[in-house]
Design an enzyme around this catalytic site. Sequence first.
Site, mmCIF file in Angstrom:
data_model
loop_
_atom_site.group_PDB
_atom_site.id
_atom_site.type_symbol
_atom_site.label_atom_id
_atom_site.label_comp_id
_atom_site.label_asym_id
_atom_site.label_seq_id
_atom_site.Cartn_x
_atom_site.Cartn_y
_atom_site.Cartn_z
ATOM 1 N N GLU A 318 0.812 -1.224 0.000
ATOM 2 C CA GLU A 318 0.000 0.000 0.000
ATOM 3 C C GLU A 318 0.848 1.278 0.000
ATOM 4 O O GLU A 318 0.667 2.164 0.823
ATOM 5 C CB GLU A 318 -0.948 -0.003 1.208
ATOM 6 C CG GLU A 318 -1.946 -1.152 1.188
ATOM 7 C CD GLU A 318 -2.904 -1.127 2.359
ATOM 8 O OE1 GLU A 318 -4.105 -1.371 2.154
ATOM 9 O OE2 GLU A 318 -2.452 -0.869 3.502
ATOM 10 N N VAL A 319 1.764 1.364 -0.940
ATOM 11 C CA VAL A 319 2.670 2.517 -0.999
ATOM 12 C C VAL A 319 2.106 3.560 -1.960
ATOM 13 O O VAL A 319 2.027 3.341 -3.173
ATOM 14 C CB VAL A 319 4.084 2.084 -1.440
ATOM 15 C CG1 VAL A 319 5.001 3.308 -1.506
ATOM 16 C CG2 VAL A 319 4.644 1.046 -0.472
#
Length: 524
Positions: A318-319
């Site tokens: 989830e960057v």
Amino acid sequence: MGKMGSEMLIYVLLLMAGVLASGQSSQVNIWPMPASVSYGHTHLYLTNDFGFSSNYGSEILKDAFDRMLALIKLDHVIDANFSAFNSSSLLQGLHIVISSPNGQLQYGVDESYKLIVPSPEKPAYAHLEAKTVYGALQGLQTFSQLCYFSVTSRVLQIDMSPWTIIDQPRFSYRGLLIDTSRHYLPVPVIKKVIDSMSYAKLNVMHWHIVDTQSFPLEIPSYPKLWDGAYSPSERYTVADAADIVSYAQKRGINVLAEIDVPGHALSWGTGYPSLWPSKDCQQPLDVSNEFTFKVIDGILSDFSKIFNFKFVHLGGDEVNTSCWTTTPRIRNWLKKRGMNESQAYQYFVLRAQNIALSHGYEIINWEETFNDFGNKLSRKTVVHNWLGGGVAQRVVASGLRCIVSNQDKWYLDHLDTPWQEFYANEPVTNITNLKQQKLVIGGEVCMWGETVDGSDIEQTIWPRAAAAAERLWTPFDKLAKNPRDVTGRLAHFRCLLNQRGVAAAPVAGLGRAAPEGPGSCYRQ
């Protein structure tokens, strides 16, 4: 009289059909189900001085035996008149034979065992054989489930003797994630979780220590990091962490430490603001700053002195890289190196991997790293699936190892996922190649901490985690085709957890639901 829910009605019908256990019965109530079980029809009684002998001198073994006896007794007073018992029905002790002198706990350690409980006319000792002390620990857990305090005989009793149980786990990695960033979990709570894991034969506690919200762990190399803790009292010292690791190892459980980078790391900048891209745009960690990687190196150096499991988890999920491109300084850095956002993400993950490798670790990363640049990952990477099905197939086809935690089935914070779906979730779905199946090293249920703390974590984990634990331990051909067929045995195990002081929720509800009304533990 309150309205009876449909779930409770099903349980009543099962009771009427004789499926559910009520205390001890002729049903085999062992969880998870061993690979091979045979049993008889007679009773044995443990003597008041029931002890053990072994060829293996180990405090781990002695402590485990003492804990097992305490679990069986459950603080009952043993006040039977043993002279009134037939001497041939008295079990005087347990003889434990361990063939390997190596007492080190590590990934892939042999956890197999053979347990023999004799018939009354045979010698008065049970026998437990194992390759390693950790196999013996699993055998002791099984033995503890054969015994119970009988209010009739006022003594510890074993029914259905003689028993012969031959057992070993299906998967080497059987995990449970706890999250101490979203809510701090006091050390005694973590230790209770570890205890309960051992009862279900789970063997890896994945410690998601830090995240966006807080950084509770002391890092001597960078002591201001834990300024990101919620408060001074919601912190773990190095000694706390080492104690948790030791406590787990004595129960056959490895501790997998995680730092999630480059995203999920806003709390790092509370103590070291230069780790943020800017004051106004605070995560992911600054890819352009050498200090970022010095801090990661310092953390993993300190980890290597505490967390001696083969693997470290580096996150990578989830960057959102928008802060890198909206911060002029980082945008210029990227331009100078000819990198776009995606390439910078890859650069960060691979550099963190190399740092971990330099400290002797193999690496676990969340699946986004594989989905984005799987062919660039170190071959010592284990890909941690969480987004859904089909990922494990692609990972093992590429030759990498995989851990399955698909969120639709094995996320404990999904309170509407019933235990039946936890039980039915198969890690090697659609993987037919035997060599590729072996690359699925196991699975993990995940207790994310947004809505749990010390007040409700146990009933949110149990009994649903136990359903996954049997899937991960028991041979595939011994698993129930329909989860309904194990309802009574799981209900029995849930009651056993309650008796042992674990706040496991009723089997009849979803997630951590309370009992629907008065009634026996075995009917809930």
